[in-house]
Design an enzyme around this catalytic site. Structure first.
Site, short mmCIF file in Angstrom:
data_model
loop_
_atom_site.label_atom_id
_atom_site.label_comp_id
_atom_site.label_asym_id
_atom_site.label_seq_id
_atom_site.Cartn_x
_atom_site.Cartn_y
_atom_site.Cartn_z
N LYS A 1 0.82 -1.21 0.00
CA LYS A 1 0.00 0.00 0.00
C LYS A 1 0.86 1.27 0.00
O LYS A 1 0.42 2.32 -0.40
CB LYS A 1 -0.94 0.00 1.21
CG LYS A 1 -2.12 -0.95 0.99
CD LYS A 1 -3.17 -0.79 2.06
CE LYS A 1 -4.37 -1.67 1.76
NZ LYS A 1 -4.91 -2.36 2.91
N1 GLU Z 1 -8.62 -7.64 4.72
C1 GLU Z 1 -7.56 -8.45 4.21
C2 GLU Z 1 -6.57 -7.56 3.48
O1 GLU Z 1 -6.92 -6.47 3.08
C3 GLU Z 1 -8.00 -9.51 3.24
C4 GLU Z 1 -8.85 -10.51 3.85
C5 GLU Z 1 -9.19 -11.71 2.99
O2 GLU Z 1 -9.35 -11.55 1.76
O3 GLU Z 1 -9.34 -12.76 3.54
O4 GLU Z 1 -5.46 -8.00 3.29
#
Ligand code: GLU
Length: 303
Positions: free
Chosen positions: A268
């Site tokens: 990010k």
């Molecule tokens: N929230 C997680 C992330 O942004 C991804 C969760 C998932 O796809 O299991 O890395």
């Protein structure tokens, strides 16, 4: 830019259309890798007449910010993504996460852990043969697992900060061998023990990624979890939690990761790969599709 090829999967004959989801955390700007993941999930649902859901994974209040969430929604809409309303918000699901944790406490499958990061590091350094997890990182050495229950209760009553960890050995004794299905990789024997006693509720946040994602995928009725292959190993833990909490096990598809121009995995913090950066430079959603090697036509025709 894609490493290898992914093929949009279709349900087996007799299986209902897939319910898929994209579950980003608003802790930064979305990049090309997120775009790929979101489009892949949407196109997979579309290809079989299924449903595509969005879940905002905002439980980590130390990293998630409202402006990232807004940027994320804008970028996803700009890309042409449409999800079934309303989007789920993980931070509103605290009761469900606590309910799951309480159940594991009643079953004596979790224990409070009072260790600081430093204490864990020192213990690992001093240990001659610290076990290592799937990506080579040392796993928690189990320091608090054998703590006397009365002593643990006293420390909690005194307000000493603590996390809750899964006693993975005991949990696997309860469940016996488990399996899960990766559409690309086939049936997998569940190797949850490799992670050691993972944290299910953090000191600063009353749940954890592993617990929240497992409970919420089940609550949303997700039948195919599509996500990057960097999360492949985490699925072993999720499969174990499903068994302990009597939750259904979806299919999984761990897709290829999008690499940056330097061949490295995108993060990010790489602003130059962010969707925001492309938009500001006047690029179109079509050019993003092109960069990803993922056209709506090709993706829906495959399978
Ligand atoms: N929230 C997680 C992330 O942004 C991804 C969760 C998932 O796809 O299991 O890395």
């Amino acid at each position: 830019m894609l490493r290898g090829e992914d093929v949009v999967p279709l349900p087996d004959a007799g299986e209902p259309p897939f319910v898929t989801r994209f579950a980003p955390s608003p802790s930064g700007l979305l990049h090309l890798g997120h775009a790929y993941s979101a489009l892949f999930a949407q196109q997979t649902a579309q290809a079989c007449g299924g449903r595509f859901l969005l879940r905002i994974e905002d439980i980590d209040h130390t990293r998630c910010r409202a402006e990232f969430e807004q940027a994320m929604l804008d970028d996803l809409r700009w890309l042409g993504l449409r999800w079934e309303a309303p989007a789920a918000r993980q931070s509103t699901r605290g009761d469900a996460h606590q309910g799951a944790l309480a159940r594991l406490k009643r079953a004596a499958l979790v224990y409070p852990c009072f260790c600081t990061r430093q204490q864990i590091r020192t213990e690992i350094q001093q240990s001659a043969s610290a076990p290592h997890g799937p990506s080579g990182e040392p796993v928690y050495p189990g320091t608090c697992r054998g703590l006397d229950a009365g002593e643990a209760d006293r420390r909690i009553a005194r307000g000493q900060p603590h996390a809750w960890r899964l006693d993975v050995t005991r949990a696997l004794e309860r469940t016996g061998p488990l399996f899960w299905h990766d559409v690309r990789g086939g049936w997998q024997a569940c190797r949850a023990a490799d992670f050691g006693d993972v944290v299910l509720a953090r000191k600063d946040i009353p749940t954890s990624y592993h617990l929240a994602v497992t409970v919420d995928d089940a609550a949303q009725g997700v039948t195919l979890v599509t996500r990057g292959e960097d999360l492949f190993q985490a699925t072993h833990v999720h499969r174990l939690l499903q068994a302990l909490l009597d939750l259904p096990t979806p299919h999984y598809y761990h897709h290829n990761l999008v690499a940056g121009a330097d061949g490295q995995r995108l993060a990010k913090r790489n602003r130059s790969a962010s969707l925001r950066y492309f938009r500001e430079r006047g690029e179109t959603p079509e050019s993003v599709f092109e960069k990803l090697g993922l056209t709506p036509q090709r993706a829906t025709a495959a399978g």
